[in-house]
Design a protein around this motif. Sequence first.
Motif, PDB file in Angstrom:
ATOM      1  N   PHE A 106       5.610  -7.321   4.142  1.00 34.29           N
ATOM      2  CA  PHE A 106       5.550  -8.519   4.993  1.00 34.29           C
ATOM      3  C   PHE A 106       4.148  -8.718   5.552  1.00 34.29           C
ATOM      4  N   VAL A 107       3.557  -7.641   6.083  1.00 34.49           N
ATOM      5  CA  VAL A 107       2.209  -7.736   6.646  1.00 34.49           C
ATOM      6  C   VAL A 107       1.206  -8.118   5.569  1.00 34.49           C
ATOM      7  N   LYS A 110       1.345 -11.829   4.772  1.00 35.71           N
ATOM      8  CA  LYS A 110       0.683 -12.634   5.799  1.00 35.71           C
ATOM      9  C   LYS A 110      -0.837 -12.540   5.687  1.00 35.71           C
ATOM     10  N   ASP A 111      -1.333 -11.321   5.456  1.00 35.04           N
ATOM     11  CA  ASP A 111      -2.781 -11.138   5.326  1.00 35.04           C
ATOM     12  C   ASP A 111      -3.322 -11.911   4.132  1.00 35.04           C
ATOM     13  N   GLU A 113      -1.958 -14.533   2.744  1.00 32.65           N
ATOM     14  CA  GLU A 113      -1.848 -15.966   3.041  1.00 32.65           C
ATOM     15  C   GLU A 113      -3.069 -16.457   3.813  1.00 32.65           C
ATOM     16  N   TRP A 114      -3.464 -15.700   4.841  1.00 29.50           N
ATOM     17  CA  TRP A 114      -4.656 -16.073   5.610  1.00 29.50           C
ATOM     18  C   TRP A 114      -5.916 -16.004   4.745  1.00 29.50           C
ATOM     19  N   ASP A 132       5.178  -7.057  -3.340  1.00 26.65           N
ATOM     20  CA  ASP A 132       5.973  -7.945  -2.489  1.00 26.65           C
ATOM     21  C   ASP A 132       7.341  -7.320  -2.207  1.00 26.65           C
TER      22      ASP A 132
END
Length: 469
Positions: A106-107, A110-111, A113-114, A132
């Motif tokens: 999950f982390v 997000k990383d 994605e940014w 994933d």
Amino acid sequence: MSTLTFLGAVGEVTGSRYLLEVDGEPRAHRLLLECGMHQGGRDAEGANAVPFGRLADELEAVVLSHGHLDHAGLLPRLVREGYRGPIHCTADTAELLEIMLVDAAFVMAKDVEWENRWRARAGKPAIEPLYDEDDVALTLSLCVPHGYGRPAHLPGGVTLVFRDAGHILGSAIVELTIPSGVQRRRLVFSGDLGNPDSVLMKDPEKVYDADLVLMESTYGDRDHRPLAETLEEFARVLEEAHEDGGNVLIPAFAVGRTQEILYHLSVLYHEGRLRQQMVFLDSPMAIRVTELYARKRKALDPEDLKVLNVAAHGDPSQYLPILRLTRSVEESMAINRIHGGVIIIAGAGMCNGGRIVHHFRYNLERPGTRLVIVGFQAEGTLGREIVDGAERVRVFGEDLAVKARVHTLGGFSAHAGQRELIGWAGAFHDHPRFYLVHGEPGAQRALQAALGEAGIEAEIATYRQRLEL
């Protein structure tokens, strides 16, 4: 001739990985001991991204000592690249992995994605995460759980036995009995050995027979401060923070350290020595792990649990009434409206990400803040920068002055100190070969010298070093 090759956690404390090749026809049987993630800085990111290549298809089994990411964090990457064999671990480690690896995926998502938003603006190609949640689900389906002390049979005629390492829930010392030519050799890997002074975990088991021992050396250069002294300093820091009106930030590893800190806070609370208004556990993963520890009480030290039960008036579910569990991002953000009088326990333990970094933005520049470091900070991490005395640090692109008072409390360590490491090594009969792994160079050299003074010869493992068994 069977061989062992060092592929990680040599000269550093993360990225644990060792390849065992066992005599066989038409080819050797290949087993992987540990599959850890490198942690700390850009170099670690590059190391984690290196493909496993043919190894993912050729491996027949993986063996894990415990569930920390530096020992198990790249398992889903191995599976993503094609591994489909069994993953042998203790039963409690299998349950921990479900929490740890889902959170890591999950982390990572997000990383990435940014990162990809920035890349899109810069006209650069998008990147993919190491793995994933689908990879994690497949990884978990491959886990084969075992109890302590129960032999299991692996490919190539190898026998596996797990012993309690006393480090975190499910942590194990790994014993492998390996065919090599006409003989059988016993390889013992310490995993991460626990600190007998720490609460909740049982003491690490002693092992007496081995031909080859791989021993961790994280704290090979020092003994830990006595726990009683550490607790008194901890209580004093909390009192000073209360008097100054500041918040207390505790970057805590989600597995083991968080539960230990909550234990000590509960004792202080019931002794009337905890004056803070609230304690926030601001880490979804740490919350889930804490709930798992509560369900696994039989695996914990019964003497420590007696203290907890007395402190909580017989109701362990109420051991710290001022504890608040903040699962959502909105709840976490709301904490930053509180300018003083609370304790915030948040991940990541080395301050290289997670919610603790967000709390730095709102608290690090306040002189009344107390930052309490309770775990090892690897080179290249933000936590290490601060411990080493950085006056300014970079957080989310902002340059922050470190005005908070920083306290490093080494007595809370869940790792054995130098004295305990030497004692554990000294229990072996007939002088096996020792190789030091999982430690920074200075700590390894100090431990090597101290072992030598105790009559134990040890070598420091090097990357891709290959040993004949």
